[in-house]
Design an enzyme around this catalytic site. Structure first.
Site, mmCIF file in Angstrom:
data_model
loop_
_atom_site.group_PDB
_atom_site.id
_atom_site.type_symbol
_atom_site.label_atom_id
_atom_site.label_comp_id
_atom_site.label_asym_id
_atom_site.label_seq_id
_atom_site.Cartn_x
_atom_site.Cartn_y
_atom_site.Cartn_z
ATOM 1 N N CYS A 133 49.368 24.882 10.776
ATOM 2 C CA CYS A 133 48.438 24.989 9.649
ATOM 3 C C CYS A 133 47.396 23.873 9.622
ATOM 4 O O CYS A 133 46.340 24.020 9.023
ATOM 5 C CB CYS A 133 49.202 25.018 8.327
ATOM 6 S SG CYS A 133 50.403 26.366 8.217
ATOM 7 N N HIS A 159 44.508 23.276 2.550
ATOM 8 C CA HIS A 159 45.210 24.377 3.199
ATOM 9 C C HIS A 159 45.727 25.341 2.138
ATOM 10 O O HIS A 159 46.337 24.929 1.146
ATOM 11 C CB HIS A 159 46.365 23.818 4.028
ATOM 12 C CG HIS A 159 47.299 24.851 4.559
ATOM 13 N ND1 HIS A 159 46.861 26.023 5.151
ATOM 14 C CD2 HIS A 159 48.659 24.901 4.591
ATOM 15 C CE1 HIS A 159 47.906 26.732 5.528
ATOM 16 N NE2 HIS A 159 49.006 26.078 5.200
ATOM 17 N N ASN A 187 48.855 32.682 3.196
ATOM 18 C CA ASN A 187 48.786 31.567 4.129
ATOM 19 C C ASN A 187 48.397 32.088 5.504
ATOM 20 O O ASN A 187 49.192 32.758 6.161
ATOM 21 C CB ASN A 187 50.150 30.861 4.177
ATOM 22 C CG ASN A 187 50.156 29.636 5.073
ATOM 23 O OD1 ASN A 187 49.229 29.408 5.845
ATOM 24 N ND2 ASN A 187 51.208 28.844 4.977
#
Length: 325
Positions: free
Chosen positions: A115, A252, A282
């Protein structure tokens, strides 16, 4: 005297056409729209079509970034793709993007920091450009994360989606007394001792399979807010700016509660925090550039704004980058 800076010339994002809502997931796993929205803030996620690969998503985002910057593939010297879900073990997604854009020049490679990958890629491109290894870089975060999911595991399958985001970075020489612009500072961190808190149980040299995502959610959450704020402060310290100077915080997009927790700990008002997780879940390395693309497209992020990018992912890896737009 002049100073060398990597400025952002254009941004672009792409989400696959197929949308899977929380209500649809509730038909196959023991969950509900209410539970998902309350716990993580996700309403829906996009899923790549059969035959649609990470490189395809990356190219779609790249073309939008090129269009926004008024450039063509001929103007690009470097392609970096941040991804955890490459089309193949090799060649890299970046070289496939290079091919699909019709390029025969320059250099291209992937970065794998899960990520945090896009923030790592921005830092890498910034270093390459400042050291004269190119003039313009195409930096992409792209994932088909849905292909790492066990769709019977309600603890992970509700959290992730597919997508891509891209930026064009350009090396410029600015007079010392010119207005600030470009990447000002970056801080990157990792700690492999936490690898088993968020990982995939497969790989070429272990199982010879792709594997599925596994996550110890409460432990990831416990580490996230502290690590996020630590790296934001570390980045600010390099420049002399403070949290109060930030116009936008682009974190994020993993979990609404993590984003809100980090914003609160930093003392940032919610209206300065870009949050798009509800609309795409996500998307790992794609989430920061997707959020950035959305905020530029709707006019929130404007020239002269001070923007902090931040991400944390498996490894653990985490990092932040401060950019004057």
């Amino acid at each position: 005297m002049t100073k060398t800076r990597s400025i952002i010339r254009g941004v672009g994002g792409y989400l696959p056409e197929k949308i899977v809502t929380n209500a649809e997931l509730a038909k196959t796993v023991d969950t509900s729209d209410e539970w998902i929205q309350e716990r993580v803030g996700i309403k829906e996620r996009h899923i790549a079509a059969e035959g649609e690969f990470t490189s395809d998503l990356a190219v779609a985002a790249a073309k939008k970034a090129l269009e926004a910057s008024g450039l063509t593939p001929d103007d690009i010297d470097l392609i970096i793709v941040a991804t955890t879900t490459p089309d193949y073990t090799f060649p890299s997604v970046a070289t496939l993007v290079q091919m699909k854009l019709g390029m025969h020049h320059g250099m291209a490679f992937d970065i794998q920091a899960v990520c945090s990958g896009f923030v790592y890629a921005v830092a890498t491109a910034d270093s390459y450009l400042k050291n004269g290894l190119g003039t313009r870089a195409l930096v992409i975060g792209a994932e088909t994360f849905s292909r790492l999911l066990d769709w019977t595991d309600r603890t992970t399958c509700v959290l992730f989606g597919d997508g891509a985001g891209a930026v064009i970075m350009e090396r410029v020489e600015l007079a010392d007394d010119a207005p600030e612009q470009g990447v000002l500072a970056t801080a990157l961190r990792s700690d492999g001792h936490h690898w088993d808190k968020l990982y995939v149980d497969g790989g070429p040299s272990t199982t010879g399979t792709t594997g599925h995502v596994h996550m110890r959610g409460p432990e990831v959450f416990r580490h996230a807010v502290g690590k996020i704020t630590d790296v934001v402060y570390a980045t600010l310290e390099k420049t002399g700016y403070t949290v109060e100077d930030l116009d936008w915080f682009v974190p994020h997009q993993a979990n609404k509660r993590i984003i809100e927790g980090a914003g609160a700990k930093l003392g940032l008002p919610p209206e300065k925090v870009v949050m798009t997780v509800a609309l795409h879940a996500n998307t790992s390395a794609a989430s920061v550039p997707l959020a950035l693309s959305a905020a530029v497209a709707d006019g929130r992020i404007k020239q002269g704004d001070l923007v902090m990018l931040e991400a944390m992912g498996g490894g653990f890896t985490w990092g932040a980058s401060l950019i004057r737009w």
